[in-house]
Design an enzyme around this catalytic site. Sequence first.
Site, PDB file in Angstrom:
ATOM      1  N   PRO A 136      -9.191   4.811  -3.233  1.00  0.00           N
ATOM      2  CA  PRO A 136     -10.383   4.099  -2.768  1.00  0.00           C
ATOM      3  C   PRO A 136     -10.166   2.588  -2.646  1.00  0.00           C
ATOM      4  O   PRO A 136     -10.616   1.958  -1.675  1.00  0.00           O
ATOM      5  CB  PRO A 136     -11.425   4.424  -3.842  1.00  0.00           C
ATOM      6  CG  PRO A 136     -10.969   5.730  -4.415  1.00  0.00           C
ATOM      7  CD  PRO A 136      -9.468   5.641  -4.411  1.00  0.00           C
ATOM      8  N   TYR A 137      -9.472   2.008  -3.614  1.00  0.00           N
ATOM      9  CA  TYR A 137      -9.207   0.571  -3.586  1.00  0.00           C
ATOM     10  C   TYR A 137      -8.316   0.219  -2.400  1.00  0.00           C
ATOM     11  O   TYR A 137      -8.591  -0.729  -1.647  1.00  0.00           O
ATOM     12  CB  TYR A 137      -8.546   0.154  -4.897  1.00  0.00           C
ATOM     13  CG  TYR A 137      -8.230  -1.312  -5.011  1.00  0.00           C
ATOM     14  CD1 TYR A 137      -9.245  -2.259  -5.087  1.00  0.00           C
ATOM     15  CD2 TYR A 137      -6.915  -1.759  -5.065  1.00  0.00           C
ATOM     16  CE1 TYR A 137      -8.964  -3.616  -5.206  1.00  0.00           C
ATOM     17  CE2 TYR A 137      -6.613  -3.112  -5.186  1.00  0.00           C
ATOM     18  CZ  TYR A 137      -7.640  -4.034  -5.253  1.00  0.00           C
ATOM     19  OH  TYR A 137      -7.357  -5.371  -5.368  1.00  0.00           O
TER      20      TYR A 137
END
Length: 246
Positions: free
Chosen positions: A154-155
Site C-alpha cells: 500500500p505504501y
Amino acid sequence: MSTRTPQRVALVGGGSGGIGQAVVHRLAADGYAVAVHYAGNQSTADGMVAAILAKGGHAIAVGGDIADETAMEAAFDAVEEAFGGIDVVVNTAGIMALGPIADYDLDAFDRIIRTNVRGTFVISQQAARRVRPGGAIINFSTSVTRAQFPGYGPYAASKAAVEGLTLILARELRGKDITANTVAPGPTATPLFLHGKDEQTIANLAQAVPLERLGRPDDIAETVAFLAGPARWVNGQTLYTNGGLA
C-alpha cells in the site's frame, strides 16, 4: 520576526518530522526563509522556528492537514504574506502502515492514499499556482517502488502515484522556469521508518545497502538542497537517494 524579504523562500510540508526537520535546517543554513509546516506537532515546529530566528534566519510555522485544500491554501497565503512569495515547495509529509496486501485493512489504505496521494496533489496544485520563476517543487517517494519489499504494497502504491504525478507536473510547468522532481529515499533512520521494527529487521535493512548503514535525514536533505538550488537542469526526474539499495 524580521519582515525583510530574503533571497529565496521555501515551504516544507511535514517540516516538523524526521526528514522534514533536516530539510528545514539545511535550507535555513543555505539562506532560505523557511516555513515549517506541521500537522499535529506545533510545539516542535515552533521550537524549530525559534532556533532559526536565534541564528539570525527567517522562519514561520504553518499548520494544517495537507490533504485539506482550504487549510493548505491558508498556509500558502501565510507564507506569501510573511515573505512576499514562494520559491521552493518541498513535501516530506507522509504516513506508512505496513502489511500484506491480502490481509490489509482498507480503512488504513484509505488513510495512506488520503495523506500520501491526495496530500501531495493538494500541495503540488498550490505550488504550481504560486511558486515563482526559478523555483522548484520537490515531492517525496520511496525506493521501495524499486526494491519491492513484501509488506510495503500500500505504501509503495501511494508513492508510485506521487512519482507519476510529479513527472507529469514537470511537463505541465513548461515555460514557467519551475522544476518538479521526486526524491525517493531508501531506509532512513527516522521515527516513521523505525516504528514497529525490531533490531534484527533494522540491521538487515542496513546491510542490504552497499554502504552498510541506514540513511540519515541529513543525507536526504543534501539531495533536496541540490534540487532546490543549483540543479536547474534536473527536471521531471525521480532521484533514488538510497546508498545503492536498488
